[in-house]
Design an enzyme around this catalytic site. Structure first.
Site, PDB file in Angstrom:
ATOM      1  N   GLU A 154      17.219 -27.027  36.759  1.00  0.00           N
ATOM      2  CA  GLU A 154      16.305 -26.492  37.911  1.00  0.00           C
ATOM      3  C   GLU A 154      14.803 -27.147  37.451  1.00  0.00           C
ATOM      4  OE1 GLU A 154      16.644 -24.895  40.909  1.00  0.00           O
ATOM      5  OE2 GLU A 154      15.167 -25.678  40.931  1.00  0.00           O
ATOM      6  N   ASN A 217       9.985 -30.679  30.648  1.00  0.00           N
ATOM      7  CA  ASN A 217       9.070 -29.746  30.326  1.00  0.00           C
ATOM      8  C   ASN A 217       8.311 -29.913  28.895  1.00  0.00           C
ATOM      9  OD1 ASN A 217       9.414 -28.270  32.335  1.00  0.00           O
ATOM     10  ND2 ASN A 217      10.541 -26.581  31.490  1.00  0.00           N
ATOM     11  N   ALA A 261      -7.881 -30.615  32.275  1.00  0.00           N
ATOM     12  CA  ALA A 261      -8.077 -29.812  30.726  1.00  0.00           C
ATOM     13  C   ALA A 261      -8.500 -28.457  31.342  1.00  0.00           C
ATOM     14  CB  ALA A 261      -9.281 -30.923  30.246  1.00  0.00           C
ATOM     15  N   CYS A 269       8.128 -20.809  31.329  1.00  0.00           N
ATOM     16  CA  CYS A 269       8.914 -21.891  30.950  1.00  0.00           C
ATOM     17  C   CYS A 269       8.235 -22.853  29.767  1.00  0.00           C
ATOM     18  CB  CYS A 269       8.967 -22.776  32.178  1.00  0.00           C
ATOM     19  SG  CYS A 269      10.024 -22.214  33.277  1.00  0.00           S
TER      20      CYS A 269
HETATM   21  C1  UDX Z   1       6.879 -25.405  34.944  1.00  0.00           C
HETATM   22  C2  UDX Z   1       7.287 -26.859  35.336  1.00  0.00           C
HETATM   23  O1  UDX Z   1       6.260 -27.585  35.987  1.00  0.00           O
HETATM   24  C3  UDX Z   1       8.539 -26.809  36.090  1.00  0.00           C
HETATM   25  O2  UDX Z   1       9.152 -28.261  36.736  1.00  0.00           O
HETATM   26  C4  UDX Z   1       9.668 -25.994  35.562  1.00  0.00           C
HETATM   27  O3  UDX Z   1      10.999 -25.897  36.088  1.00  0.00           O
HETATM   28  C5  UDX Z   1       9.231 -24.876  35.068  1.00  0.00           C
HETATM   29  O4  UDX Z   1       8.077 -24.875  33.903  1.00  0.00           O
HETATM   30  P1  UDX Z   1       5.724 -23.564  36.216  1.00  0.00           P
HETATM   31  O5  UDX Z   1       5.666 -22.662  34.903  1.00  0.00           O
HETATM   32  O6  UDX Z   1       5.690 -22.836  37.386  1.00  0.00           O
HETATM   33  O7  UDX Z   1       6.627 -24.726  35.851  1.00  0.00           O
HETATM   34  O8  UDX Z   1       4.145 -24.245  35.937  1.00  0.00           O
HETATM   35  P2  UDX Z   1       3.292 -25.597  36.303  1.00  0.00           P
HETATM   36  O9  UDX Z   1       2.785 -25.482  37.594  1.00  0.00           O
HETATM   37  O10 UDX Z   1       4.050 -26.595  35.615  1.00  0.00           O
HETATM   38  O11 UDX Z   1       2.026 -25.027  35.303  1.00  0.00           O
HETATM   39  C6  UDX Z   1       2.261 -24.578  33.915  1.00  0.00           C
HETATM   40  C7  UDX Z   1       1.130 -24.516  33.225  1.00  0.00           C
HETATM   41  O12 UDX Z   1       0.403 -25.493  32.915  1.00  0.00           O
HETATM   42  C8  UDX Z   1       0.063 -23.239  33.830  1.00  0.00           C
HETATM   43  O13 UDX Z   1      -0.113 -22.373  32.822  1.00  0.00           O
HETATM   44  C9  UDX Z   1      -0.934 -24.395  34.309  1.00  0.00           C
HETATM   45  O14 UDX Z   1      -2.120 -23.715  34.441  1.00  0.00           O
HETATM   46  C10 UDX Z   1      -1.067 -25.424  33.355  1.00  0.00           C
HETATM   47  N1  UDX Z   1      -1.811 -26.485  33.527  1.00  0.00           N
HETATM   48  C11 UDX Z   1      -0.930 -27.187  34.387  1.00  0.00           C
HETATM   49  C12 UDX Z   1      -2.591 -27.016  33.038  1.00  0.00           C
HETATM   50  O15 UDX Z   1      -3.411 -26.410  32.248  1.00  0.00           O
HETATM   51  N2  UDX Z   1      -3.249 -28.368  33.189  1.00  0.00           N
HETATM   52  C13 UDX Z   1      -2.728 -29.075  34.357  1.00  0.00           C
HETATM   53  O16 UDX Z   1      -3.032 -30.224  34.686  1.00  0.00           O
HETATM   54  C14 UDX Z   1      -1.510 -28.646  34.999  1.00  0.00           C
END
Ligand code: UDX
Length: 444
Positions: A154, A217, A261, A269
């Site tokens: 997923e 991931n 950043a 996850c």
């Molecule tokens: C993530 C994956 O995107 C998804 O495909 C997987 O199924 C589960 O893990 P999610 O945990 O919902 O999803 O969050 P995501 O939107 O990916 O963001 C993860 C973290 O990275 C957040 O804390 C976000 O703030 C941070 N982030 C994201 C950054 O610091 N910079 C970015 O450019 C993007």
């Protein structure tokens, strides 16, 4: 064709998947061991914040296409396809994933399978798990090898979970080599709607499917830590990481997404998945292949320390007794999830350092208060901001991005803002007389 589906686990993943499958026209039963959760879901209530999910859940509970139970036998009797969507959290005291919940589903469900069935695992698991579970299902199921297991990772993002479930960007189905059986055909029926829209549908062996998920991931985490490492260099040189990210992001091979950043990644996850991936690589004797993920984790955790040290610096050293407003505790906006949240970590570290922290989040405060009962959570952004000497924006909720720097300036005791997510309109804040400190970019 309408399928009869069960979904084991009704957390972020399972509840969304169950409602999504009902929306696609299937008849669905959600199963969980927590009776309180099941009772709420059966009433049409979602026990966590996920935009669009409450509406979808209510719609299908009311239509009768979706129901919930704690009784695995009822699900085994009803469904022909069983999804596993339970959690695989980080094991206490170890980097490895805790497989207790996944194993428990198999041990409960398999002995109940008296007619042909397909089990599709969705949980993120260490590579090798699916093959082990497939053999266990054959051993435990009265129907023997007519009970088949595939892995269907997923990729949903919190905050966009409904959209990602209904309109995935790809579907991956891992099947057992040499025993392909009915798994692919059943998956094609379940996802007929997405397949009709030409969604890429990739059939792989079991270990590849498991690795697709953790690799995706790990890549995303690496991309974020890459730009945060560059941010450190920018901070040392006066360069601007946002302009830099725009410039390198125009290269289609690199792309601008996930080059934000700031305070780094958190959530249920990415952090635990990269750690479990390292642990599994160690078991497989290929730990050196993934040692770089240790660095990825380290760069990520340094962002939190960096923000805390900036607060201390701006307060002239000791934060003891000094009023600090932190806006945001969720790991990202549009979520009430605080698992491994960088924002909540900053709040906690400042609190432990003796600061008088006032934190506010539009959705995640109840969850945060259970972890940090000793911290003062404000009822509104305005209450958190009142008389603050330093303001930290730690989660980029729309509400915070849209704050009026003039009005906030009148409420605080010191006009210093640390934009830990690089999400504020910088010029407007500087024009309103604020000292603005961004991540990997200049301070005014
Ligand atoms: C993530 C994956 O995107 C998804 O495909 C997987 O199924 C589960 O893990 P999610 O945990 O919902 O999803 O969050 P995501 O939107 O990916 O963001 C993860 C973290 O990275 C957040 O804390 C976000 O703030 C941070 N982030 C994201 C950054 O610091 N910079 C970015 O450019 C993007």
């Amino acid at each position: 064709m309408t399928m009869r589906i069960s979904v084991f686990g009704t957390g972020y993943l399972g509840a969304t998947h169950a409602a999504g499958m009902a929306e696609l026209g299937h008849e669905v039963i959600g199963v969980d061991i927590d009776p309180a959760k099941i009772e709420r879901l059966q009433r049409g209530e979602v026990p966590f914040f996920e935009p669009g999910l409450p509406e979808l859940l209510r719609k299908h509970v009311e239509s009768g296409r979706l129901r919930f139970t704690t009784d695995a036998a009822e699900a085994a009797e009803f469904a022909d396809v069983h999804f596993i969507g339970v959690g695989t959290p980080q094991k206490k005291g170890s980097y490895a994933a805790d497989m207790t919940f996944v194993d428990a589903v198999i041990d409960t469900l398999a002995p109940l399978l008296t007619r042909p069935a397909v089990i599709l695992g969705k949980s993120t698991v260490p590579v090798g798990t699916a093959a082990r579970l497939a053999a266990r299902v054959r051993e435990l199921a009265p129907v023997g090898d007519q009970a088949q297991l595939g892995w269907n990772p997923e990729f949903l993002r919190e905050g966009f979970a409904v959209e990602d479930t209904l309109r995935p960007d790809r579907l991956v189905i891992g099947v057992e080599s040499g025993r392909e059986g009915r798994v692919e055909a059943v998956a094609r029926e379940v996802y007929a709607d997405a397949i009709a829209r030409d969604t890429p549908f990739l059939v792989t062996d079991l270990p590849t499917a498991e690795l697709v998920k953790v690799s995706a991931n790990a890549f995303l985490a690496t991309k974020i830590s890459f730009i945060n490492a560059i941010a450190e260099v920018c901070e040392a040189t006066g360069a601007d990481v946002m302009q830099l990210a725009d410039a390198i992001g125009h290269d289609a091979r690199i792309g601008r997404k996930f080059l934000g950043a700031g305070l780094g990644f958190g959530g249920g996850c990415l952090p635990k998945d990269i750690r479990a991936f390292m642990a599994r690589a160690g078991e497989l004797g290929v730990d050196r292949a993934l040692t770089f993920l240790r660095e990825v984790d380290d760069v990520n955790l340094r962002r939190r320390e960096h923000v805390v040290s900036l607060v201390k610096r701006e307060l002239g050293g000791s934060p003891v007794g000094r009023r600090v407003a932190v806006l945001g505790v969720a790991f990202k906006p549009e979520s009430d999830d605080i698992r491994d949240s960088p924002a909540l970590d900053v709040v906690g570290q400042l609190h432990l350092a003796g600061a008088d922290v006032r934190a506010f989040d539009p959705e995640a405060m109840a969850n945060a208060a259970t972890v940090w009962p000793t911290i003062t959570f404000a009822d509104s952004a305005a209450e958190a901001l009142a008389d603050a000497e330093v303001v930290v924006v730690a989660t980029e909720w729309k509400e915070f991005r849209g704050l009026d720097p003039h009005a906030v300036g009148d409420a605080v005791a010191g006009k210093i803002v640390i934009d830990a997510r690089n999400c504020l309109p910088t010029e407007a804040w500087i024009d309103a007389g604020w000292r603005y400190i961004g991540m990997g970019r200049y301070a005014s």
